[in-house]
Design a protein around this motif. Structure first.
Motif, PDB file in Angstrom:
ATOM      1  N   PRO A  81     -33.124  94.316 107.531  1.00 48.96           N
ATOM      2  CA  PRO A  81     -33.429  93.346 108.588  1.00 48.96           C
ATOM      3  C   PRO A  81     -34.058  92.092 107.997  1.00 48.96           C
ATOM      4  CG  PRO A  81     -34.175  95.551 109.186  1.00 48.96           C
ATOM      5  CD  PRO A  81     -33.777  95.607 107.749  1.00 48.96           C
ATOM      6  N   ARG A  82     -33.811  90.971 108.629  1.00 52.61           N
ATOM      7  CA  ARG A  82     -34.416  89.725 108.194  1.00 52.61           C
ATOM      8  C   ARG A  82     -35.908  89.786 108.422  1.00 52.61           C
ATOM      9  NH1 ARG A  82     -33.693  85.414 110.886  1.00 52.61           N
ATOM     10  NH2 ARG A  82     -33.770  83.954 109.164  1.00 52.61           N
ATOM     11  N   PRO A  83     -36.672  89.236 107.465  1.00 51.30           N
ATOM     12  CA  PRO A  83     -38.120  89.198 107.700  1.00 51.30           C
ATOM     13  C   PRO A  83     -38.437  88.261 108.855  1.00 51.30           C
ATOM     14  CG  PRO A  83     -37.524  87.896 105.768  1.00 51.30           C
ATOM     15  CD  PRO A  83     -36.288  88.633 106.184  1.00 51.30           C
ATOM     16  N   GLY A  84     -39.561  88.497 109.502  1.00 48.90           N
ATOM     17  CA  GLY A  84     -39.976  87.651 110.609  1.00 48.90           C
ATOM     18  C   GLY A  84     -40.224  88.477 111.841  1.00 48.90           C
ATOM     19  N   THR A  85     -40.862  87.858 112.798  1.00 47.93           N
ATOM     20  CA  THR A  85     -41.195  88.548 114.032  1.00 47.93           C
ATOM     21  C   THR A  85     -40.041  88.467 115.020  1.00 47.93           C
ATOM     22  OG1 THR A  85     -42.089  86.557 115.044  1.00 47.93           O
ATOM     23  CG2 THR A  85     -43.596  87.865 113.675  1.00 47.93           C
ATOM     24  N   ALA A  86     -40.158  89.231 116.091  1.00 44.39           N
ATOM     25  CA  ALA A  86     -39.151  89.156 117.148  1.00 44.39           C
ATOM     26  C   ALA A  86     -39.069  87.748 117.708  1.00 44.39           C
ATOM     27  CB  ALA A  86     -39.485  90.153 118.255  1.00 44.39           C
ATOM     28  N   ALA A  87     -40.213  87.069 117.804  1.00 43.30           N
ATOM     29  CA  ALA A  87     -40.213  85.686 118.296  1.00 43.30           C
ATOM     30  C   ALA A  87     -39.445  84.771 117.346  1.00 43.30           C
ATOM     31  CB  ALA A  87     -41.644  85.191 118.468  1.00 43.30           C
ATOM     32  N   ASP A  88     -39.561  85.026 116.032  1.00 43.78           N
ATOM     33  CA  ASP A  88     -38.789  84.232 115.066  1.00 43.78           C
ATOM     34  C   ASP A  88     -37.293  84.426 115.290  1.00 43.78           C
ATOM     35  OD1 ASP A  88     -41.104  83.320 113.837  1.00 43.78           O
ATOM     36  OD2 ASP A  88     -41.138  84.988 112.394  1.00 43.78           O
ATOM     37  N   HIS A  89     -36.883  85.666 115.483  1.00 44.33           N
ATOM     38  CA  HIS A  89     -35.465  85.951 115.695  1.00 44.33           C
ATOM     39  C   HIS A  89     -34.974  85.302 116.981  1.00 44.33           C
ATOM     40  CE1 HIS A  89     -35.984  89.842 113.108  1.00 44.33           C
ATOM     41  NE2 HIS A  89     -35.981  88.739 112.387  1.00 44.33           N
ATOM     42  N   GLN A  90     -35.795  85.348 118.022  1.00 44.87           N
ATOM     43  CA  GLN A  90     -35.409  84.717 119.293  1.00 44.87           C
ATOM     44  C   GLN A  90     -35.244  83.216 119.128  1.00 44.87           C
ATOM     45  OE1 GLN A  90     -38.486  85.941 122.001  1.00 44.87           O
ATOM     46  NE2 GLN A  90     -37.813  88.083 122.040  1.00 44.87           N
ATOM     47  N   ALA A  91     -36.102  82.604 118.317  1.00 45.28           N
ATOM     48  CA  ALA A  91     -35.999  81.163 118.079  1.00 45.28           C
ATOM     49  C   ALA A  91     -34.715  80.823 117.327  1.00 45.28           C
ATOM     50  CB  ALA A  91     -37.219  80.680 117.301  1.00 45.28           C
ATOM     51  N   VAL A  92     -34.334  81.687 116.385  1.00 55.17           N
ATOM     52  CA  VAL A  92     -33.088  81.466 115.650  1.00 55.17           C
ATOM     53  C   VAL A  92     -31.891  81.597 116.594  1.00 55.17           C
ATOM     54  CG1 VAL A  92     -31.565  82.371 113.854  1.00 55.17           C
ATOM     55  CG2 VAL A  92     -34.020  82.159 113.419  1.00 55.17           C
ATOM     56  N   CYS A  93     -31.905  82.616 117.440  1.00 54.03           N
ATOM     57  CA  CYS A  93     -30.812  82.791 118.414  1.00 54.03           C
ATOM     58  C   CYS A  93     -30.693  81.566 119.312  1.00 54.03           C
ATOM     59  CB  CYS A  93     -31.049  84.040 119.253  1.00 54.03           C
ATOM     60  SG  CYS A  93     -30.927  85.597 118.344  1.00 54.03           S
ATOM     61  N   ALA A  94     -31.817  81.046 119.746  1.00 50.71           N
ATOM     62  CA  ALA A  94     -31.799  79.863 120.607  1.00 50.71           C
ATOM     63  C   ALA A  94     -31.258  78.658 119.854  1.00 50.71           C
ATOM     64  CB  ALA A  94     -33.208  79.576 121.128  1.00 50.71           C
ATOM     65  N   ALA A  95     -31.591  78.537 118.565  1.00 52.58           N
ATOM     66  CA  ALA A  95     -31.084  77.418 117.767  1.00 52.58           C
ATOM     67  C   ALA A  95     -29.576  77.511 117.575  1.00 52.58           C
ATOM     68  CB  ALA A  95     -31.791  77.385 116.412  1.00 52.58           C
ATOM     69  N   VAL A  96     -29.074  78.723 117.351  1.00 47.82           N
ATOM     70  CA  VAL A  96     -27.625  78.914 117.214  1.00 47.82           C
ATOM     71  C   VAL A  96     -26.925  78.558 118.515  1.00 47.82           C
ATOM     72  CG1 VAL A  96     -25.801  80.623 116.869  1.00 47.82           C
ATOM     73  CG2 VAL A  96     -27.822  80.638 115.391  1.00 47.82           C
ATOM     74  N   LEU A  97     -27.456  79.041 119.629  1.00 50.46           N
ATOM     75  CA  LEU A  97     -26.837  78.766 120.924  1.00 50.46           C
ATOM     76  C   LEU A  97     -26.902  77.276 121.252  1.00 50.46           C
ATOM     77  CD1 LEU A  97     -25.369  80.034 123.262  1.00 50.46           C
ATOM     78  CD2 LEU A  97     -27.570  80.612 124.291  1.00 50.46           C
ATOM     79  N   SER A  98     -27.985  76.612 120.864  1.00 48.68           N
ATOM     80  CA  SER A  98     -28.093  75.165 121.074  1.00 48.68           C
ATOM     81  C   SER A  98     -27.016  74.409 120.312  1.00 48.68           C
ATOM     82  CB  SER A  98     -29.476  74.672 120.650  1.00 48.68           C
ATOM     83  OG  SER A  98     -30.479  75.192 121.499  1.00 48.68           O
ATOM     84  N   THR A  99     -26.568  74.958 119.187  1.00 49.10           N
ATOM     85  CA  THR A  99     -25.484  74.345 118.431  1.00 49.10           C
ATOM     86  C   THR A  99     -24.162  74.437 119.180  1.00 49.10           C
ATOM     87  OG1 THR A  99     -26.622  74.982 116.384  1.00 49.10           O
ATOM     88  CG2 THR A  99     -24.322  74.331 116.180  1.00 49.10           C
ATOM     89  N   LEU A 100     -23.988  75.501 119.961  1.00 51.45           N
ATOM     90  CA  LEU A 100     -22.754  75.709 120.712  1.00 51.45           C
ATOM     91  C   LEU A 100     -22.720  74.945 122.033  1.00 51.45           C
ATOM     92  CD1 LEU A 100     -22.362  79.587 120.343  1.00 51.45           C
ATOM     93  CD2 LEU A 100     -21.113  77.841 119.070  1.00 51.45           C
ATOM     94  N   LEU A 101     -23.863  74.771 122.657  1.00 53.28           N
ATOM     95  CA  LEU A 101     -23.913  74.269 124.029  1.00 53.28           C
ATOM     96  C   LEU A 101     -23.245  72.905 124.246  1.00 53.28           C
ATOM     97  CD1 LEU A 101     -27.441  75.450 125.225  1.00 53.28           C
ATOM     98  CD2 LEU A 101     -25.212  76.191 126.073  1.00 53.28           C
ATOM     99  N   PRO A 102     -23.315  71.957 123.306  1.00 50.72           N
ATOM    100  CA  PRO A 102     -22.633  70.681 123.568  1.00 50.72           C
ATOM    101  C   PRO A 102     -21.124  70.809 123.730  1.00 50.72           C
ATOM    102  CG  PRO A 102     -24.238  70.450 121.795  1.00 50.72           C
ATOM    103  CD  PRO A 102     -24.106  71.914 122.065  1.00 50.72           C
TER     104      PRO A 102
END
Length: 327
Positions: A18-39
């Motif tokens: 698993p990637r190091p980091g907290t669950a909040a870190d993973h959620q932030a990464v997921c949100a950043a990926v989705l933000s890349t798709l949204l436009p």
């Protein structure tokens, strides 16, 4: 842990930590990926802006690969074949529309890698053979289109894309009709189920209407009245929807855990995320139902061949019709 190799084949690898980091870190990464798709979201609902929090299904799809530190796998049914209507397209092989769309998908994966270093891949689930009898396109033309699509990906160096079709599922030993029957019998929903959804579910009704319109426009010849053709297209539209759902189930079985993209407009709350490949005045328009017009300022848009001929001059690429140049 299994991962997907070229053309969706399963490849065994050692377990991924698993990637190091907290669950909040993973959620932030997921949100950043989705933000890349949204436009690039393809939707009929343009009344309000999009934020990652409005798409919990997509955030859930991203959560597992991000937590494991694995590349994100997108599956995209589409790129079936060119429309059989010569007033829409330049021929039966991929052209500038497909080239630009494929480059966009590869570049989108690169943008995702900028916010999530393990990156992403797109498996293009080319579905022409799934529908060819219903859309009235010869299987030989679909083979030629699919082969040219693979060649185009290689020629453009689009290393983040793969192609998956019925040949990867059933090999070369069965006829196309037999492959279609296997998919339909195993995965397709009952016709009455779809009829009921079309009556009561707005997204399903819109999909049915969009498919019916495309079938009507794409019918090159019909020995009957306009009303008879409309009835025939409505019948075939239900068949396309059955096969589409069957193909989606087959894709999910072969690519478990993938993030499901769609070339159709999708509402908020859908398990599928509609993706817009190129600029077009119609939310349903795709490169295989149109051609490209390039403007003097470099802007490109999709439109029907008849409109391209009126607005621009034909451009050849490697001796084949490619697109139109305005002016």
């Amino acid at each position: 842990m299994p991962r997907r190799g070229r053309a969706g084949c399963r490849v065994l690898t050692s377990p991924t930590r698993p990637r190091p980091g907290t669950a909040a870190d993973h959620q932030a990464v997921c949100a950043a990926v989705l933000s890349t798709l949204l436009p690039y979201r393809r939707t009929l609902d343009t009344a309000h802006g999009d934020t990652p929090e409005a798409f919990p299904a997509q955030l859930r799809q991203l959560a597992a690969p991000v937590a494991a530190g694995e590349p994100i796998l997108f599956t995209l049914p589409g790129f079936p074949c060119k429309s059989p209507n010569p007033a829409k397209v330049l021929g039966h092989l991929p052209d500038e529309g497909e080239r630009l769309a494929l480059r966009f998908l590869d570049e989108l994966c690169a943008r995702i890698a900028a916010v999530y270093p393990p990156g992403a891949r797109v498996v293009i689930c080319s579905d022409g053979h799934v529908f060819s009898d219903l859309i009235q396109v010869p299987d030989r033309d679909i083979d030629a289109y699919s082969d040219a699509l693979r060649a185009l990906i290689d020629a453009e160096g689009l290393t983040r894309l793969d192609v998956f079709d019925l040949r990867e599922v059933y090999g070369a030993g069965l006829s196309h009709d037999a492959k279609r029957s296997l998919v339909h019998e195993r995965y397709a929903p009952a016709l009455e189920t779809l009829r009921s959804l079309t009556r009561g579910d707005e997204p399903t009704r819109r999909l049915y209407q969009g498919i019916t319109r495309f079938l009507f426009e794409d019918t090159a010849s019909f020995a009957g009245t306009r009303s008879a053709l409309q009835r025939d297209c409505r019948r075939r539209a239900y068949g396309v929807m059955q096969r589409s759902r069957a193909w989606g189930e087959l894709i999910a079985a072969h690519h478990p855990g993938a993030f499901r993209l769609s070339i159709h407009p999708q509402p908020r709350g859908s398990a599928k995320f509609g993706i817009r490949l190129l600029a077009a005045p119609d939310a349903w328009l795709t490169p295989w139902h149109s051609c490209v017009l390039e403007h003097a300022d470099g802007r490109r848009e999709l439109l029907h061949r008849a409109d391209g001929e009126r607005l621009g001059r034909l451009v050849l690429r490697q001796g084949r019709p490619s697109h139109f140049m305005a002016g």
